[in-house]
Enzyme design. Structure first.
Site, PDB file in Angstrom:
ATOM      1  N   TYR A 184       7.842  49.907  34.570  1.00  0.00           N
ATOM      2  CA  TYR A 184       8.811  50.887  35.103  1.00  0.00           C
ATOM      3  C   TYR A 184      10.221  50.300  35.104  1.00  0.00           C
ATOM      4  O   TYR A 184      11.141  50.852  34.493  1.00  0.00           O
ATOM      5  CB  TYR A 184       8.419  51.327  36.526  1.00  0.00           C
ATOM      6  N   LYS A 228      13.556  51.166  32.743  1.00  0.00           N
ATOM      7  CA  LYS A 228      14.816  51.634  33.356  1.00  0.00           C
ATOM      8  C   LYS A 228      15.955  50.698  32.945  1.00  0.00           C
ATOM      9  O   LYS A 228      17.055  51.149  32.604  1.00  0.00           O
ATOM     10  CB  LYS A 228      14.702  51.681  34.885  1.00  0.00           C
ATOM     11  N   THR A 271      18.005  52.400  39.139  1.00  0.00           N
ATOM     12  CA  THR A 271      17.357  51.895  40.349  1.00  0.00           C
ATOM     13  C   THR A 271      17.740  50.437  40.595  1.00  0.00           C
ATOM     14  O   THR A 271      18.110  49.726  39.656  1.00  0.00           O
ATOM     15  CB  THR A 271      15.826  52.001  40.181  1.00  0.00           C
ATOM     16  N   ASP A 272      17.593  50.002  41.842  1.00  0.00           N
ATOM     17  CA  ASP A 272      17.854  48.589  42.142  1.00  0.00           C
ATOM     18  C   ASP A 272      16.768  47.674  41.564  1.00  0.00           C
ATOM     19  O   ASP A 272      16.951  46.461  41.475  1.00  0.00           O
ATOM     20  CB  ASP A 272      17.973  48.359  43.663  1.00  0.00           C
ATOM     21  N   GLU A 273      15.636  48.263  41.161  1.00  0.00           N
ATOM     22  CA  GLU A 273      14.521  47.426  40.699  1.00  0.00           C
ATOM     23  C   GLU A 273      14.829  46.689  39.407  1.00  0.00           C
ATOM     24  O   GLU A 273      14.132  45.735  39.060  1.00  0.00           O
ATOM     25  CB  GLU A 273      13.270  48.278  40.492  1.00  0.00           C
TER      26      GLU A 273
HETATM   27  P1  NAD Z   1      10.059  61.791  40.416  1.00  0.00           P
HETATM   28  O1  NAD Z   1       8.920  61.104  39.730  1.00  0.00           O
HETATM   29  O2  NAD Z   1       9.841  62.426  41.745  1.00  0.00           O
HETATM   30  O3  NAD Z   1      10.664  62.914  39.470  1.00  0.00           O
HETATM   31  C1  NAD Z   1      10.833  62.735  38.095  1.00  0.00           C
HETATM   32  C2  NAD Z   1      11.060  64.104  37.472  1.00  0.00           C
HETATM   33  O4  NAD Z   1      11.298  63.910  36.067  1.00  0.00           O
HETATM   34  C3  NAD Z   1       9.861  65.046  37.598  1.00  0.00           C
HETATM   35  O5  NAD Z   1      10.282  66.351  37.924  1.00  0.00           O
HETATM   36  C4  NAD Z   1       9.242  65.017  36.211  1.00  0.00           C
HETATM   37  O6  NAD Z   1       8.552  66.220  35.868  1.00  0.00           O
HETATM   38  C5  NAD Z   1      10.479  64.814  35.350  1.00  0.00           C
HETATM   39  N1  NAD Z   1      10.164  64.216  34.046  1.00  0.00           N
HETATM   40  C6  NAD Z   1       9.348  63.161  33.786  1.00  0.00           C
HETATM   41  N2  NAD Z   1       9.290  62.943  32.460  1.00  0.00           N
HETATM   42  C7  NAD Z   1      10.113  63.862  31.881  1.00  0.00           C
HETATM   43  C8  NAD Z   1      10.490  64.132  30.554  1.00  0.00           C
HETATM   44  N3  NAD Z   1       9.982  63.440  29.514  1.00  0.00           N
HETATM   45  N4  NAD Z   1      11.377  65.127  30.319  1.00  0.00           N
HETATM   46  C9  NAD Z   1      11.886  65.852  31.343  1.00  0.00           C
HETATM   47  N5  NAD Z   1      11.538  65.661  32.626  1.00  0.00           N
HETATM   48  C10 NAD Z   1      10.669  64.669  32.888  1.00  0.00           C
HETATM   49  O7  NAD Z   1      11.200  60.698  40.483  1.00  0.00           O
HETATM   50  P2  NAD Z   1      12.365  60.493  41.569  1.00  0.00           P
HETATM   51  O8  NAD Z   1      11.867  59.608  42.634  1.00  0.00           O
HETATM   52  O9  NAD Z   1      12.968  61.797  41.885  1.00  0.00           O
HETATM   53  O10 NAD Z   1      13.390  59.639  40.687  1.00  0.00           O
HETATM   54  C11 NAD Z   1      14.421  60.273  39.947  1.00  0.00           C
HETATM   55  C12 NAD Z   1      15.295  59.219  39.308  1.00  0.00           C
HETATM   56  O11 NAD Z   1      15.834  58.373  40.324  1.00  0.00           O
HETATM   57  C13 NAD Z   1      14.550  58.293  38.350  1.00  0.00           C
HETATM   58  O12 NAD Z   1      15.397  58.041  37.259  1.00  0.00           O
HETATM   59  C14 NAD Z   1      14.307  57.038  39.163  1.00  0.00           C
HETATM   60  O13 NAD Z   1      14.242  55.910  38.325  1.00  0.00           O
HETATM   61  C15 NAD Z   1      15.544  57.006  40.030  1.00  0.00           C
HETATM   62  N6  NAD Z   1      15.427  56.318  41.322  1.00  0.00           N
HETATM   63  C16 NAD Z   1      14.431  56.657  42.208  1.00  0.00           C
HETATM   64  C17 NAD Z   1      14.384  56.029  43.448  1.00  0.00           C
HETATM   65  C18 NAD Z   1      13.347  56.398  44.462  1.00  0.00           C
HETATM   66  O14 NAD Z   1      13.275  55.742  45.521  1.00  0.00           O
HETATM   67  N7  NAD Z   1      12.509  57.412  44.253  1.00  0.00           N
HETATM   68  C19 NAD Z   1      15.326  55.041  43.765  1.00  0.00           C
HETATM   69  C20 NAD Z   1      16.306  54.717  42.834  1.00  0.00           C
HETATM   70  C21 NAD Z   1      16.361  55.374  41.620  1.00  0.00           C
HETATM   71  O1  TDX Z   2       0.073  52.868  49.467  1.00  0.00           O
HETATM   72  C1  TDX Z   2       1.007  52.075  49.326  1.00  0.00           C
HETATM   73  N1  TDX Z   2       1.051  50.948  50.105  1.00  0.00           N
HETATM   74  C2  TDX Z   2       2.057  50.031  50.014  1.00  0.00           C
HETATM   75  O2  TDX Z   2       2.054  49.023  50.725  1.00  0.00           O
HETATM   76  C3  TDX Z   2       2.081  52.292  48.382  1.00  0.00           C
HETATM   77  C4  TDX Z   2       2.060  53.510  47.506  1.00  0.00           C
HETATM   78  C5  TDX Z   2       3.092  51.360  48.308  1.00  0.00           C
HETATM   79  N2  TDX Z   2       3.088  50.258  49.094  1.00  0.00           N
HETATM   80  C6  TDX Z   2       4.224  49.319  49.044  1.00  0.00           C
HETATM   81  C7  TDX Z   2       4.694  48.878  47.686  1.00  0.00           C
HETATM   82  C8  TDX Z   2       6.187  48.651  47.922  1.00  0.00           C
HETATM   83  O3  TDX Z   2       6.389  47.379  48.489  1.00  0.00           O
HETATM   84  O4  TDX Z   2       5.336  50.026  49.614  1.00  0.00           O
HETATM   85  C9  TDX Z   2       6.569  49.692  48.963  1.00  0.00           C
HETATM   86  C10 TDX Z   2       7.188  50.955  48.376  1.00  0.00           C
HETATM   87  O5  TDX Z   2       6.337  51.392  47.311  1.00  0.00           O
HETATM   88  P1  TDX Z   2       6.702  52.682  46.407  1.00  0.00           P
HETATM   89  O6  TDX Z   2       6.895  53.858  47.270  1.00  0.00           O
HETATM   90  O7  TDX Z   2       5.709  52.761  45.307  1.00  0.00           O
HETATM   91  O8  TDX Z   2       8.168  52.302  45.882  1.00  0.00           O
HETATM   92  P2  TDX Z   2       8.738  51.078  44.997  1.00  0.00           P
HETATM   93  O9  TDX Z   2       7.693  50.482  44.137  1.00  0.00           O
HETATM   94  O10 TDX Z   2       9.513  50.195  45.915  1.00  0.00           O
HETATM   95  O11 TDX Z   2       9.731  51.906  44.042  1.00  0.00           O
HETATM   96  C11 TDX Z   2      10.534  52.994  44.561  1.00  0.00           C
HETATM   97  O12 TDX Z   2      11.855  52.592  44.772  1.00  0.00           O
HETATM   98  C12 TDX Z   2      12.629  52.330  43.642  1.00  0.00           C
HETATM   99  C13 TDX Z   2      10.498  54.187  43.632  1.00  0.00           C
HETATM  100  O13 TDX Z   2       9.155  54.602  43.446  1.00  0.00           O
HETATM  101  C14 TDX Z   2      11.175  53.899  42.340  1.00  0.00           C
HETATM  102  O14 TDX Z   2      11.200  55.045  41.491  1.00  0.00           O
HETATM  103  C15 TDX Z   2      12.568  53.444  42.629  1.00  0.00           C
HETATM  104  O15 TDX Z   2      13.201  53.039  41.440  1.00  0.00           O
END
Ligand code: NAD
Ligand code: TDX
Length: 362
Positions: free
Chosen positions: A178, A182, A151-153
Site C-alpha cells: 500500500y 502511494k 498519506t504519511d505512511e
Molecule cells: P477508501 O478505501 O475508503 O476509498 C477509496 C475509494 O476509491 C472507494 O470509493 C473506491 O471505490 C475508490 N476506488 C478504488 N479503486 C478505484 C479505481 N480504480 N478507480 C476509481 N475509484 C476507485 O479510502 P479512504 O480512506 O477514503 O482514502 C482516500 C485517499 O486518502 C487514499 O488516496 C488514501 O491513500 C488517502 N489517505 C487515507 C487516510 C486514512 O486514514 N483513511 C489517511 C491519509 C491518506
Molecule cells: O483490527 C485491527 N486491529 C488493530 O490493532 C485493525 C484493523 C488494525 N489494527 C491496528 C493496525 C494499526 O496500527 O490499528 C492501527 C490502524 O490500522 P488501520 O485502520 O488499518 O490503519 P493504518 O494501517 O494505520 O492506515 C490508515 O492510515 C493511513 C489508512 O488505512 C491508510 O489508508 C492511510 O494511508
C-alpha cells in the site's frame, strides 16, 4: 453528520484557481469551479464532496469504481447535486474525458488498506500507480489543476521515543505494498510537476476517523464489534501509535490547499493526536459502557509500522489552516453515535469483512 465544533471557521471560496471567469454578453460573472473528485464514494472522498459543496462554489463530478470500499449511499445526501460516473481511474479514456471537462481534479481514488495489500498487491499497483499515471497524463494534456491525496505512511515509521516527526522534507521509506504504491504515485506527481510543469499540489495526511469509514479499518471495526457484542481485536503488542485526525479537518486542509496552496508544493496534514492502539480501544470501550480490559490481543500485521507523527506547521503557517476537532474523545463519541445510528450503512459489509479477517487469523 453532526456539525463540526466551529463550522464558522470552514474556509470559503476565494478567486483564482477556484473559479472560472466568464464573460457573457459583456457582463462578467463567476462560473462555479468544476471539480472532478476521484474516489468520491469512499470514506474521505465522500466526506470531501459533502463539505466542498457547502464550502466552495463548485460543481462536482465523482469518478469511482465502486470497489468493495466504495458505497454510493455515502453520497445519498448530495446525490442530486453531483454527477456520479461509475468507472475506474485505470480506464484512460474515461479519465481523459472527465479531466477535459474539469477545472480542478482532487485525486482520492486508491486501494487504501494495508492488510489487503499484504494479501494481494495487484489492485494496489493498478489503481495507485497506473490510475495516478492516467490522471497525470490527462491533467498534463488539458493543463488542469491537480491536488493529489497521499498519506504519511510513505515516510515509513518512527521509534516510540524519538522527537522527530514527519515533515515535508522527510525521505520516503514505505513498508507495505500500500504505502510503496502511494509513494510511487507521489514521486510521479513530483516528476510531472518538474518535467511538464503540471499544476499540482500534494498532501500527506495522518490516520483519519469519522463517519462513513469502512469497517475494515481499526476504529470502525472495533466500534461495530462492540455493537455486536464482540471483543475488539488489537494487533501485536498494541503499542503502535497513530496520529489521529477527524476526516472533517483533513478536508478543510484540502480546501485550504485548493484555494491558497502554492503550485508544486507538498503539505503535511495532522492534528497532533498521537495515541497507541490500546489507548484508543480503551477509549471506545469506556464510551460504549464496557470494561477497559474487554479486548483480545491477536497476531500482528506483517511489516506493521510502529509510529506515525506529523508536523503540520508549514500548512498552519503558510495557509492559516487549523484543525477544529481538538478533543479526540468528543470526535470519537460523535463517531460511535454515527455508527450506532447508521447500522443500515455498515451492516451489509460486516460479515464479509470479518470473514476476511478470519482468513488472516486476526
Ligand atoms: P477508501 O478505501 O475508503 O476509498 C477509496 C475509494 O476509491 C472507494 O470509493 C473506491 O471505490 C475508490 N476506488 C478504488 N479503486 C478505484 C479505481 N480504480 N478507480 C476509481 N475509484 C476507485 O479510502 P479512504 O480512506 O477514503 O482514502 C482516500 C485517499 O486518502 C487514499 O488516496 C488514501 O491513500 C488517502 N489517505 C487515507 C487516510 C486514512 O486514514 N483513511 C489517511 C491519509 C491518506
Ligand atoms: O483490527 C485491527 N486491529 C488493530 O490493532 C485493525 C484493523 C488494525 N489494527 C491496528 C493496525 C494499526 O496500527 O490499528 C492501527 C490502524 O490500522 P488501520 O485502520 O488499518 O490503519 P493504518 O494501517 O494505520 O492506515 C490508515 O492510515 C493511513 C489508512 O488505512 C491508510 O489508508 C492511510 O494511508
Amino acid at each position: 453528520m453532526p456539525a463540526p465544533p466551529d463550522s464558522a471557521a470552514i474556509p470559503t471560496r476565494s478567486t483564482g484557481d477556484s473559479a472560472r471567469l466568464c464573460v457573457i454578453l459583456g457582463a462578467v460573472t463567476m462560473a462555479p469551479m468544476r471539480l472532478l473528485v476521484t474516489g468520491g464514494a469512499g470514506f474521505i472522498g465522500s466526506n470531501f464532496v459533502r463539505q466542498a459543496l457547502d464550502a466552495l462554489d463548485c460543481q462536482v463530478d465523482v469518478l469511482d469504481a465502486l470497489t468493495y470500499a466504495g458505497d454510493r449511499s455515502s453520497l445519498a445526501e448530495v446525490e442530486h447535486r453531483i454527477n456520479f460516473v461509475h468507472g475506474s481511474v485505470t480506464d484512460a479514456a474515461i479519465v481523459d474525458e472527465l479531466v477535459r471537462q474539469a477545472d480542478t481534479v482532487v485525486h482520492f481514488a486508491a486501494e487504501s488498506h494495508n492488510d489487503n495489500s499484504v494479501v494481494d498487491p495487484s489492485p494496489f499497483v493498478q489503481t495507485n500507480l497506473i490510475g495516478t499515471f492516467n490522471i497525470l497524463e490527462s491533467v498534463r494534456r488539458h493543463d488542469k489543476r491537480l491536488h493529489h491525496i497521499s498519506t504519511d505512511e510513505v515516510f515509513g515509521d518512527l521509534e516510540l521515543d524519538e522527537e522527530r516527526r514527519f515533515t515535508e522534507e522527510s525521505a520516503f521509506d514505505p513498508s507495505s505494498p500500500y504505502s510503496s504504491t502511494k509513494a510511487g504515485s507521489d514521486l510521479m506527481v513530483r516528476g510531472w510537476i518538474r518535467s511538464f510543469g503540471v499544476r499540482a499540489t500534494i498532501s500527506h495526511c495522518s490516520n483519519n476517523y469519522g463517519p462513513f469509514h469502512h469497517i475494515e479499518k481499526f476504529i470502525p471495526r472495533q466500534i461495530t464489534n462492540v455493537i455486536d457484542g464482540v471483543r475488539p481485536k488489537v494487533y501485536g503488542s498494541g503499542q503502535n501509535v497513530r496520529d489521529w485526525i477527524h476526516v472533517h479537518d483533513h478536508n478543510t486542509a484540502v480546501n485550504a490547499i485548493l484555494e491558497r496552496g502554492r503550485i508544486g508544493q507538498t503539505y503535511l496534514i495532522g492534528a497532533e493526536c498521537e495515541l497507541n492502539n490500546i489507548v484508543v480501544v480503551q477509549e471506545i470501550l469506556r464510551l460504549m459502557g464496557r470494561p477497559d480490559d474487554w479486548f483480545d490481543m491477536v497476531g500482528d500485521r506483517p511489516g506493521h509500522d510502529l509510529r506515525y507523527a506529523i508536523d503540520s506547521s508549514k500548512l498552519q503557517a503558510e495557509l492559516g489552516w487549523k484543525p477544529q476537532y481538538l478533543n479526540f474523545r468528543d470526535g470519537l463519541a460523535q463517531t460511535i453515535e454515527w455508527y450506532q445510528q447508521n447500522e443500515s450503512w455498515w451492516r451489509p459489509k460486516k460479515e464479509a469483512t470479518e470473514a476476511k479477517y478470519r482468513e488472516m487469523g486476526r
